[in-house]
Motif scaffolding. Structure first.
Motif, PDB file in Angstrom:
ATOM      1  N   ASP A  89       0.821  -1.212   0.000  1.00  0.00           N
ATOM      2  CA  ASP A  89       0.000   0.000   0.000  1.00  0.00           C
ATOM      3  C   ASP A  89       0.851   1.256   0.000  1.00  0.00           C
ATOM      4  N   ARG A  90       1.919   1.241   0.778  1.00  0.00           N
ATOM      5  CA  ARG A  90       2.813   2.399   0.797  1.00  0.00           C
ATOM      6  C   ARG A  90       3.503   2.562  -0.551  1.00  0.00           C
ATOM      7  N   SER A  91       3.825   1.441  -1.193  1.00  0.00           N
ATOM      8  CA  SER A  91       4.449   1.519  -2.520  1.00  0.00           C
ATOM      9  C   SER A  91       3.502   2.162  -3.523  1.00  0.00           C
ATOM     10  N   ILE A  92       2.232   1.789  -3.466  1.00  0.00           N
ATOM     11  CA  ILE A  92       1.231   2.354  -4.379  1.00  0.00           C
ATOM     12  C   ILE A  92       1.074   3.848  -4.144  1.00  0.00           C
ATOM     13  N   LEU A  93       0.974   4.252  -2.890  1.00  0.00           N
ATOM     14  CA  LEU A  93       0.772   5.671  -2.576  1.00  0.00           C
ATOM     15  C   LEU A  93       2.008   6.507  -2.907  1.00  0.00           C
ATOM     16  N   LEU A  94       3.174   5.964  -2.673  1.00  0.00           N
ATOM     17  CA  LEU A  94       4.388   6.707  -3.000  1.00  0.00           C
ATOM     18  C   LEU A  94       4.554   6.850  -4.508  1.00  0.00           C
ATOM     19  N   ALA A  95       4.114   5.845  -5.259  1.00  0.00           N
ATOM     20  CA  ALA A  95       4.252   5.896  -6.714  1.00  0.00           C
ATOM     21  C   ALA A  95       3.214   6.796  -7.359  1.00  0.00           C
ATOM     22  N   GLY A 255      13.120 -14.819   4.175  1.00  0.00           N
ATOM     23  CA  GLY A 255      14.215 -15.665   3.738  1.00  0.00           C
ATOM     24  C   GLY A 255      14.385 -15.745   2.242  1.00  0.00           C
ATOM     25  N   SER A 256      13.994 -14.714   1.519  1.00  0.00           N
ATOM     26  CA  SER A 256      14.192 -14.665   0.072  1.00  0.00           C
ATOM     27  C   SER A 256      15.533 -14.002  -0.240  1.00  0.00           C
ATOM     28  N   ALA A 257      16.023 -14.236  -1.456  1.00  0.00           N
ATOM     29  CA  ALA A 257      17.317 -13.665  -1.841  1.00  0.00           C
ATOM     30  C   ALA A 257      17.283 -12.146  -1.822  1.00  0.00           C
ATOM     31  N   ARG A 258      16.148 -11.579  -2.105  1.00  0.00           N
ATOM     32  CA  ARG A 258      15.973 -10.130  -2.047  1.00  0.00           C
ATOM     33  C   ARG A 258      14.530  -9.833  -1.655  1.00  0.00           C
ATOM     34  N   ALA A 259      14.303  -8.628  -1.167  1.00  0.00           N
ATOM     35  CA  ALA A 259      12.948  -8.189  -0.840  1.00  0.00           C
ATOM     36  C   ALA A 259      12.445  -7.283  -1.959  1.00  0.00           C
ATOM     37  N   GLY A 260      11.155  -7.340  -2.226  1.00  0.00           N
ATOM     38  CA  GLY A 260      10.618  -6.492  -3.275  1.00  0.00           C
ATOM     39  C   GLY A 260       9.105  -6.477  -3.302  1.00  0.00           C
ATOM     40  N   VAL A 261       8.576  -5.550  -4.071  1.00  0.00           N
ATOM     41  CA  VAL A 261       7.136  -5.385  -4.267  1.00  0.00           C
ATOM     42  C   VAL A 261       6.875  -5.394  -5.762  1.00  0.00           C
ATOM     43  N   ALA A 262       5.853  -6.130  -6.189  1.00  0.00           N
ATOM     44  CA  ALA A 262       5.540  -6.194  -7.618  1.00  0.00           C
ATOM     45  C   ALA A 262       4.067  -6.486  -7.821  1.00  0.00           C
ATOM     46  N   GLU A 263       3.560  -6.039  -8.971  1.00  0.00           N
ATOM     47  CA  GLU A 263       2.173  -6.306  -9.357  1.00  0.00           C
ATOM     48  C   GLU A 263       2.164  -7.506 -10.301  1.00  0.00           C
ATOM     49  N   LEU A 264       1.407  -8.533  -9.931  1.00  0.00           N
ATOM     50  CA  LEU A 264       1.376  -9.790 -10.671  1.00  0.00           C
ATOM     51  C   LEU A 264      -0.069 -10.168 -10.989  1.00  0.00           C
ATOM     52  N   ILE A 438      12.073  -0.566   2.203  1.00  0.00           N
ATOM     53  CA  ILE A 438      12.903  -1.521   1.474  1.00  0.00           C
ATOM     54  C   ILE A 438      14.054  -0.750   0.836  1.00  0.00           C
ATOM     55  N   ASP A 439      15.275  -1.039   1.278  1.00  0.00           N
ATOM     56  CA  ASP A 439      16.474  -0.363   0.789  1.00  0.00           C
ATOM     57  C   ASP A 439      17.380  -1.372   0.095  1.00  0.00           C
ATOM     58  N   ASP A 440      17.696  -1.105  -1.174  1.00  0.00           N
ATOM     59  CA  ASP A 440      18.631  -1.957  -1.907  1.00  0.00           C
ATOM     60  C   ASP A 440      18.256  -3.429  -1.793  1.00  0.00           C
ATOM     61  N   ASP A 441      16.985  -3.707  -2.059  1.00  0.00           N
ATOM     62  CA  ASP A 441      16.457  -5.079  -2.039  1.00  0.00           C
ATOM     63  C   ASP A 441      16.484  -5.712  -0.657  1.00  0.00           C
ATOM     64  N   GLU A 442      16.585  -4.909   0.385  1.00  0.00           N
ATOM     65  CA  GLU A 442      16.599  -5.414   1.759  1.00  0.00           C
ATOM     66  C   GLU A 442      15.433  -4.804   2.526  1.00  0.00           C
ATOM     67  N   ALA A 443      14.626  -5.663   3.160  1.00  0.00           N
ATOM     68  CA  ALA A 443      13.520  -5.174   3.973  1.00  0.00           C
ATOM     69  C   ALA A 443      14.048  -4.743   5.336  1.00  0.00           C
ATOM     70  N   VAL A 444      13.852  -3.464   5.653  1.00  0.00           N
ATOM     71  CA  VAL A 444      14.264  -2.924   6.950  1.00  0.00           C
ATOM     72  C   VAL A 444      13.044  -2.930   7.857  1.00  0.00           C
TER      73      VAL A 444
END
Length: 489
Positions: A89-95, A255-264, A438-444
């Motif tokens: 939700d934050r990703s959507i609002l920021l975008a 435990g994923s190689a990177r963290a991210g948000v995507a629309e699928l 999320i900074d540099d594919d890392e969830a903080v």
């Protein structure tokens, strides 16, 4: 991959949104009949993206049918995102906040509302600033001549995202869930007094309040609305499944190689979503996935489940907010269960005593199991507390505690026994908290969760009083004063 609600690049200004498809949806809404708007949303099959997956058109129709005679309704956009593992939700609002605000204006036209409230969290100041900037631009451009738009910034607490608790905050009270239809907006006779509100139940539809109903929809849900109104239900159904059409914005972390948000597209498998967005497991293989802390674990054997409401329900889990918290081979299942339990025990408001007290005890038992060999009675006590935690519960938090922790224990049946073995190495609890960024594919993660006490303070020690205790004490005092006044009269 489709891009319907999560823009590939941030829309920096209103003029950029207008140059794309901005404004066409709300213009069409103002020219349409409310029932036609509701029919369009219903035909699209849009379902709530906040967790429950309730049909959006049905919700809109319910609010419109239960309108107050003299007062218009309110549209509330639930942006109080606090589900661990979710950052969509934050990703959507920021975008692109303009899309969300336009969707809310269309919803207002459908249900007869004269006010839109965007409910955001104080822990996301960047989102608050972005939304306020968009409101200022849209207001200056004349978008709000028919509907007032405002922002309410609420507290950090997890329960703020629960619908009735969200409405409590908007009405000036604390984020404590109420026994009420979610579409009811507050209590007309208690004002900002949480203590009195806690003593009132509105479980029925008949005459309990003069305050008009509110339409509460999640950010992602509302973001879908302009596209549906402009392009039609058939366009929306071009992706997804018959029962779960459209797209889903997922967050992959843990435990994923990177963290991210995507629309699928809805219907993609959980395994493919983790691979595409998170790059697979960080180490070894994926042994399970938690859909936040709202639904039971999905084990490795079921990773090919399609991401749809119906398929996850058949599996005994749920979509939640599209948060996929990956569990890799390095995670101790008991440490994971303890992290989930502590989070939910701390975030419980304590209005329902078993939820708070049993929750704290479950977290304590699991913590003991991590630091020393648990006694045989510990497992018996753990199972007993998990069975009783939901007694009298007025919201879903206790059920989440029961089912999520219970599912982890069931999915890894040997984990408890390994800790019970003589000489077993101690383990550290897994930190479960809201994603701060999320900074540099890392969830903080939100650092404050680690120091938050069950009384909702950040003191060195817990007071032992649940957050609800203080309102009960205040309510008792007020009732005592009222009784004294009656005697004097």
């Amino acid at each position: 991959m489709p891009r319907r609600v999560l823009d590939a690049h941030p829309v920096r200004a209103l003029e950029d949104w207008m140059a794309a498809e901005g404004g066409r949806g709300v213009a069409r809404a103002w020219e349409s009949k409310p029932d036609d708007l509701i029919a369009t949303i219903s035909a699209s099959g849009l379902r709530g993206r906040g967790g429950a997956g309730f049909p959006t058109g049905t919700k809109w129709a319910t609010v419109r049918a239960n309108h107050a005679a003299d007062l218009p309704s309110t549209v509330v956009v639930n942006g109080a995102e606090g589900e661990p593992g979710s950052y969509k939700d934050r990703s959507i609002l920021l975008a692109n906040p303009y899309r969300v605000i336009e969707g809310a204006l269309i919803a207002a036209a459908a249900v007869g509302a004269d006010q839109v409230v965007l409910a955001l969290k104080s822990s996301a100041p960047d989102v608050v600033a972005r939304v306020r900037q968009a409101i200022e631009e849209m207001g200056a451009a004349g978008w709000f001549q028919r509907v007032a738009v405002d922002v309410v910034v609420g507290p950090e607490h997890y329960l703020y995202g629960e619908e009735t608790a969200l409405l409590e905050v908007i009405d000036g009270r604390e984020p404590f869930p109420r026994i009420a239809p979610p579409w009811r907006r507050g209590l007309a006779d208690v004002g900002d007094d949480t203590a009195l509100a806690a003593r009132v139940e509105l479980a029925g539809d008949d005459g309990a309040t003069e305050v008009p109903p509110a339409l509460v929809n999640n950010v992602e849900t509302i973001a879908n609305v302009p596209g549906i109104i402009v392009n039609g239900p058939a366009w929306f159904r071009e992706v997804g499944t018959d029962e779960s059409p459209g797209t889903l914005v997922v967050t992959v972390s843990g435990g994923s190689a990177r963290a991210g948000v995507a629309e699928l597209p809805m219907g993609i498998t959980m395994r493919d979503a983790i691979d595409l967005v998170g790059g697979g497991a960080r180490t070894g293989k994926v042994v399970g996935v938690l859909p936040g802390v709202s639904s039971p674990i999905v084990t490795a054997a079921d990773l090919d489940v399609p991401l749809t409401y119906e398929d996850l329900a058949r599996l005994g889990s749920g979509m939640g907010a599209g948060a996929l918290m990956v569990i890799d081979e390095d995670v101790d299942p008991i440490a994971l269960a303890q992290g989930v339990s502590r989070f939910l025990a701390v975030e419980s408001c304590g209005q329902c005593r078993p939820c708070k007290q049993d929750g704290i005890e479950i977290a304590s038992i699991l913590e003991r199991a991590l630091s020393s060999a648990p006694a045989g009675r510990d497992r018996t006590e753990l199972d007993s507390r998990l069975a009783s935690i939901t007694v009298g519960a007025r919201c879903s938090l206790a059920t989440q505690h029961q089912t999520v922790v219970g599912s982890i224990l069931a999915a890894f049946p040997g984990a408890w026994e390994r800790h019970a073995e003589a000489g077993a190495a101690p383990a550290t609890p897994v930190q479960i908290a809201e994603i701060a960024r999320i900074d540099d594919d890392e969830a903080v993660l939100d650092a404050g969760q680690a120091t938050k006490q069950p009384d909702w303070s950040h003191h060195d020690t817990d007071s032992g009083a649940a957050p609800a205790d203080r309102i009960d004490q205040r309510a008792d005092a007020q009732m005592g004063l009222a009784a004294e006044d009656a005697v004097e009269r």
